[in-house]
Design a protein around this motif. Sequence first.
Motif, mmCIF file in Angstrom:
data_model
loop_
_atom_site.group_PDB
_atom_site.id
_atom_site.type_symbol
_atom_site.label_atom_id
_atom_site.label_comp_id
_atom_site.label_asym_id
_atom_site.label_seq_id
_atom_site.Cartn_x
_atom_site.Cartn_y
_atom_site.Cartn_z
ATOM 1 N N GLN A 1 -5.913 2.932 -3.506
ATOM 2 C CA GLN A 1 -5.989 2.128 -2.285
ATOM 3 C C GLN A 1 -7.273 1.306 -2.261
ATOM 4 O O GLN A 1 -7.247 0.115 -1.939
ATOM 5 C CB GLN A 1 -5.910 3.000 -1.037
ATOM 6 C CG GLN A 1 -5.928 2.165 0.235
ATOM 7 C CD GLN A 1 -5.516 2.930 1.453
ATOM 8 O OE1 GLN A 1 -5.068 4.062 1.374
ATOM 9 N NE2 GLN A 1 -5.659 2.318 2.602
ATOM 10 N N PHE B 1 0.828 -1.205 0.000
ATOM 11 C CA PHE B 1 0.000 0.000 0.000
ATOM 12 C C PHE B 1 0.867 1.262 0.000
ATOM 13 O O PHE B 1 0.542 2.233 -0.685
ATOM 14 C CB PHE B 1 -0.978 0.002 1.178
ATOM 15 C CG PHE B 1 -2.165 -0.897 0.956
ATOM 16 C CD1 PHE B 1 -3.010 -0.717 -0.123
ATOM 17 C CD2 PHE B 1 -2.427 -1.932 1.826
ATOM 18 C CE1 PHE B 1 -4.098 -1.547 -0.346
ATOM 19 C CE2 PHE B 1 -3.520 -2.771 1.625
ATOM 20 C CZ PHE B 1 -4.362 -2.572 0.539
ATOM 21 N N SER C 1 -4.677 8.698 -4.931
ATOM 22 C CA SER C 1 -4.153 7.578 -4.149
ATOM 23 C C SER C 1 -5.256 6.862 -3.376
ATOM 24 O O SER C 1 -5.165 5.658 -3.134
ATOM 25 C CB SER C 1 -3.029 8.033 -3.212
ATOM 26 O OG SER C 1 -3.505 8.982 -2.290
ATOM 27 N N ALA D 1 0.885 3.862 -3.107
ATOM 28 C CA ALA D 1 0.557 5.274 -2.872
ATOM 29 C C ALA D 1 1.583 6.174 -3.554
ATOM 30 O O ALA D 1 1.225 7.187 -4.173
ATOM 31 C CB ALA D 1 0.498 5.564 -1.376
ATOM 32 N N GLN E 1 -7.263 -2.661 -2.291
ATOM 33 C CA GLN E 1 -7.853 -3.376 -1.158
ATOM 34 C C GLN E 1 -8.797 -4.450 -1.676
ATOM 35 O O GLN E 1 -8.811 -5.570 -1.150
ATOM 36 C CB GLN E 1 -8.598 -2.410 -0.233
ATOM 37 C CG GLN E 1 -7.690 -1.638 0.687
ATOM 38 C CD GLN E 1 -8.440 -0.592 1.505
ATOM 39 O OE1 GLN E 1 -9.436 -0.026 1.063
ATOM 40 N NE2 GLN E 1 -7.932 -0.327 2.695
#
Length: 110
Positions: A77, A59, A73, A63, A81
């Motif tokens: 994410q 992660f 970002s 980013a 996820q």
Amino acid sequence: MENSGIARQLSTFRKTIDNIDAALIHMLAERFRCTDEVGLLKARYQLPAVDQAREQQQFQRLAVLAQEADLDSALVQRLMQFVIGEVVERHRQIAARHEPKPANNPNPRA
């Protein structure tokens, strides 16, 4: 601009988008093929389906990549996820299929 010019531009953009979508699908399929191999390795050595440290590193790395690409970002994410959640679920399914079988003892009183 005349309507035919707009239609041509839209068509060109849409063809590009369709090509990008196809590339994304193929990349995602390849990613899952690779992560399934990771799942098999984890199952073989009875490693957990989730590696929190690896996820956190991913992660953070993503980013930075999103920022460099001028991409939101938070969007990246959420997308990752979802993808990683699917990977973990696949790892759990793989592990369940590869659980060690209890020894077949023909004489249980022995």
